[in-house]
Motif scaffolding. Structure first.
Motif, short mmCIF file in Angstrom:
data_model
loop_
_atom_site.label_atom_id
_atom_site.label_comp_id
_atom_site.label_asym_id
_atom_site.label_seq_id
_atom_site.Cartn_x
_atom_site.Cartn_y
_atom_site.Cartn_z
N MET A 92 37.42 -26.98 85.60
CA MET A 92 38.42 -26.03 84.89
C MET A 92 38.97 -25.06 86.04
SD MET A 92 38.39 -23.40 81.84
CE MET A 92 37.21 -22.41 82.54
N ILE A 93 38.00 -24.20 86.82
CA ILE A 93 38.21 -23.46 87.84
C ILE A 93 39.07 -24.14 89.16
CG2 ILE A 93 37.37 -21.80 89.45
CD1 ILE A 93 34.98 -21.39 87.41
N LEU A 150 28.26 -3.84 92.05
CA LEU A 150 27.30 -4.79 91.72
C LEU A 150 27.65 -5.03 90.01
CD1 LEU A 150 25.31 -7.09 91.96
CD2 LEU A 150 23.73 -5.49 92.24
N GLU A 151 27.47 -3.99 89.28
CA GLU A 151 27.61 -3.92 88.07
C GLU A 151 28.83 -4.39 87.46
OE1 GLU A 151 25.22 -3.23 85.60
OE2 GLU A 151 24.08 -3.53 87.32
N LYS A 152 29.83 -4.22 88.22
CA LYS A 152 31.41 -4.82 87.82
C LYS A 152 31.51 -6.23 87.93
CE LYS A 152 33.81 -0.44 88.71
NZ LYS A 152 34.51 -0.11 87.53
N ILE A 153 30.78 -6.98 88.83
CA ILE A 153 31.21 -8.14 88.98
C ILE A 153 30.91 -9.09 87.99
CG2 ILE A 153 30.30 -10.17 90.61
CD1 ILE A 153 30.00 -8.09 92.95
N PRO A 154 29.95 -9.15 87.19
CA PRO A 154 29.82 -10.11 85.86
C PRO A 154 31.19 -9.59 85.13
CG PRO A 154 27.69 -9.13 86.56
CD PRO A 154 28.75 -8.44 87.21
N GLN A 155 31.35 -8.53 84.74
CA GLN A 155 32.60 -8.42 83.87
C GLN A 155 33.94 -8.88 84.34
OE1 GLN A 155 33.07 -4.19 82.75
NE2 GLN A 155 35.07 -4.47 81.66
N MET A 156 34.02 -8.64 85.77
CA MET A 156 35.29 -8.86 86.55
C MET A 156 35.42 -10.56 86.39
SD MET A 156 36.09 -6.37 89.42
CE MET A 156 34.64 -6.63 90.44
N VAL A 157 34.16 -11.23 86.52
CA VAL A 157 34.36 -12.60 86.68
C VAL A 157 34.52 -13.26 85.43
CG1 VAL A 157 32.80 -14.70 86.90
CG2 VAL A 157 32.77 -12.85 88.59
N GLU A 158 33.92 -12.44 84.19
CA GLU A 158 34.13 -13.03 82.61
C GLU A 158 35.45 -12.93 82.38
OE1 GLU A 158 32.21 -14.84 80.79
OE2 GLU A 158 30.67 -14.85 82.47
N GLU A 159 35.96 -11.60 82.72
CA GLU A 159 37.67 -11.53 82.42
C GLU A 159 38.36 -12.51 83.29
OE1 GLU A 159 38.00 -7.61 83.94
OE2 GLU A 159 37.16 -6.55 82.02
N GLU A 160 38.28 -12.76 84.32
CA GLU A 160 38.84 -13.93 85.07
C GLU A 160 38.63 -15.16 84.50
OE1 GLU A 160 42.05 -14.88 87.28
OE2 GLU A 160 41.23 -12.76 87.11
N LEU A 161 37.62 -15.60 83.96
CA LEU A 161 37.34 -16.84 83.35
C LEU A 161 38.24 -16.96 82.00
CD1 LEU A 161 33.51 -17.39 83.73
CD2 LEU A 161 35.13 -18.94 84.69
N ALA A 162 38.11 -15.74 81.20
CA ALA A 162 38.97 -15.72 79.96
C ALA A 162 40.48 -16.00 80.36
CB ALA A 162 38.68 -14.29 79.19
N ARG A 163 40.88 -15.43 81.37
CA ARG A 163 42.14 -15.63 81.71
C ARG A 163 42.66 -17.16 82.02
NH1 ARG A 163 42.20 -9.97 83.62
NH2 ARG A 163 41.14 -10.63 85.50
N ILE A 164 41.61 -17.85 82.87
CA ILE A 164 41.77 -19.29 83.11
C ILE A 164 41.81 -19.89 81.79
CG2 ILE A 164 40.63 -21.19 84.06
CD1 ILE A 164 39.47 -18.96 86.24
N ARG A 165 40.73 -19.79 80.96
CA ARG A 165 40.79 -20.59 79.48
C ARG A 165 42.06 -20.30 78.92
NH1 ARG A 165 35.63 -17.93 79.29
NH2 ARG A 165 34.05 -19.32 80.16
N GLN A 166 42.80 -19.06 78.91
CA GLN A 166 44.00 -18.81 77.98
C GLN A 166 44.94 -19.57 78.70
OE1 GLN A 166 44.36 -14.51 77.98
NE2 GLN A 166 42.57 -14.21 76.54
#
Length: 221
Positions: A169-170, A203-219
């Motif tokens: 998907m990515i 480092l703490e931000k990276i997982p959240q940023m990745v998940e937000e980008e994954l959500a945009r890809i799915r949408q």
């Protein structure tokens, strides 16, 4: 004594991007080493200012949402500074390698700021864009060789996950949205002071940023 954030801004690399580059720098995560220590963002690297005759070394982790061949990209610049405040060494990341770039004739400073060029789409950092041709996938990585999944480095294992379906998907999203032809002309990229943050915060931000980008890809599917 100047704060670490002020020092990180004082020696912040000036990174020049291709005019057609689709991915902006999101953050620079910095770590200041006044004594020997292990990098927390680049594998198997020990940094020792004393060994280099430096007062300290600043490690910059340069975060992008994408590399043209995968989701999540982290590049690096290391700058050694002596007791007088002069830059005595500079290294850049190049496809998993750490290269000493200040020894190359093209290397230059703007005041205290090393000037480096980001490889189009891939973001390897070198003082002369002609050196990008050392990578045998350049510039095809921006076109027919574009696409790929989510990288999960060891420092983020357990906090990021992927599988074959998600990686497909990515890769499809990258090929549909971001394929480009590099202009092979470059301009300095603006990185605001608030984007320059301590590495643990990034480092703490990276997982959240990745998940937000994954959500945009799915949408977008």
């Amino acid at each position: 004594m100047e704060t670490e954030h002020k020092l990180a801004l004082l020696y912040q690399p000036r990174i020049c991007k291709d005019l057609h580059e689709p991915f902006p720098i999101r953050y620079l995560g910095y770590t200041l080493f006044r004594e020997r220590g292990e990098s927390r963002s680049f594998p198997d690297l020990t940094l020792d200012p004393e060994e280099l005759g430096a007062a300290y070394i600043i490690e910059y982790a340069v975060y992008y949402d994408y590399d043209i061949q995968h989701l999540y990209d982290l590049e690096h610049v290391w700058t050694a500074v002596d007791q007088t405040g002069g830059v005595t060494g500079c290294w850049g990341s190049f496809h998993g390698m750490r290269l000493r770039v200040d020894r190359l004739p093209a290397f230059r400073l703007e005041g205290t700021h090393p000037v480096l060029y980001a490889q189009p789409g891939k973001h390897a950092l070198l003082p002369d864009p002609a050196l990008f041709w050392l990578n045998d996938q350049f510039p095809e990585s921006c076109g027919p060789k574009a696409g790929g999944g989510l990288l999960v480095p060891p420092m983020l294992e357990g906090r990021l996950q992927t599988d074959a379906a998600q990686d497909r998907m990515i890769a499809q999203h990258i090929r549909e949205r971001f394929v480009f032809s590099p202009a092979l002309q470059y301009e300095p990229e603006t990185v605001e002071p608030e984007q320059v943050i301590p590495w643990p915060e990034l480092l703490e931000k990276i997982p959240q940023m990745v998940e937000e980008e994954l959500a945009r890809i799915r949408q977008s599917q």
